[in-house]
Design an enzyme around this catalytic site. Structure first.
Site, short mmCIF file in Angstrom:
data_model
loop_
_atom_site.label_atom_id
_atom_site.label_comp_id
_atom_site.label_asym_id
_atom_site.label_seq_id
_atom_site.Cartn_x
_atom_site.Cartn_y
_atom_site.Cartn_z
CG HIS A 5 -1.89 1.17 1.21
ND1 HIS A 5 -2.91 1.05 1.38
CD2 HIS A 5 -1.40 2.60 1.95
CE1 HIS A 5 -3.56 2.24 1.38
NE2 HIS A 5 -2.79 3.16 1.62
CD GLU A 6 1.52 3.60 3.67
OE1 GLU A 6 2.03 4.85 3.11
OE2 GLU A 6 0.60 3.68 4.28
CG HIS A 47 0.62 6.23 -0.64
ND1 HIS A 47 -0.40 6.62 -1.37
CD2 HIS A 47 0.30 5.48 0.41
CE1 HIS A 47 -1.47 6.51 -0.65
NE2 HIS A 47 -1.27 5.83 0.54
#
Length: 209
Positions: A77-78, A81
């Site tokens: 998820h990170e 980003h």
């Protein structure tokens, strides 16, 4: 979730674990507390309820596997980003996992509303894609894998969707709050005002009972 390096300065006790795609991955000590609580909860509560009649040892191994799966899910998820931020010239100092999840540490604010929006939405989309893949694998393999393996896959699939939807709550600095700021920024062409409104929405959300 993403934050500026200044906002992420609260991480005082963290351990470097690896470098991935050029980004340093850290674990804050608080995440180890979360991991221990999650293993305990999964082994003694969640998995005995959803996959009954297995041995205690199996439930503990399932709890450990589910926690490692969450760890990988948060990193992906990170990382989404971070990769988008790098594409739009927003240097990332690193990725830290802590008790409330994970954060990609920005060295500077986004350069445009478009960059902010794409960076913010990238994490939830990654979680949705991963969650869907895991749920499809679980459904397709239910009759061919062990009940323990099915239970872990099904749990992680649903958990990734929960992670995505939670992060889309329009409360700054969650991803949804940054999406809101990007929309306001693009509409009003005023970064400061958009930030104040988005931050206000986060304060309002936290004040709800």
């Amino acid at each position: 979730m993403s934050a500026t390096a200044h906002e992420a300065a609260m991480f005082l006790h963290r351990i470097k674990i690896l470098t991935l795609a050029g980004f340093t991955i850290w674990i804050d000590i608080s995440w180890l507390i979360l991991a221990a609580l999650l293993i305990w909860t999964l082994a003694l509560g969640e998995f005995p309820r959803t996959v009954p009649n297995l041995s205690a040892a199996t439930y503990w191994w399932m709890g450990f596997a589910g926690t490692i799966g969450l760890f990988i899910s948060i990193i992906l998820h990170e990382l989404s980003h971070a990769l988008i931020a790098r594409r739009y010239d927003m240097p990332i100092a690193g990725i830290t996992l802590f008790i409330f999840g994970g954060v990609a540490e920005l060295n500077k604010e986004p350069s445009s509303a478009k960059a902010e929006f794409l960076m913010a939405i990238g994490g939830p989309i990654a979680s949705m894609v991963l969650g869907t893949i895991l749920l499809l694998i679980a459904a397709a393999s239910e009759k061919t894998v062990s009940p323990a393996a099915f239970g872990v896959l099904d749990y992680l699939g649903g958990l990734n969707w929960i992670l995505a939807l939670f992060n889309l709550i329009p409360a700054f600095p969650l991803d949804g709050g940054r999406v809101l700021r990007a929309g306001l920024w693009g509409w009003m062409n005023d970064f400061g005002r958009a930030t104040r409104i988005a931050a206000g929405s986060g304060a309002s959300s936290s004040a709800l009972p």
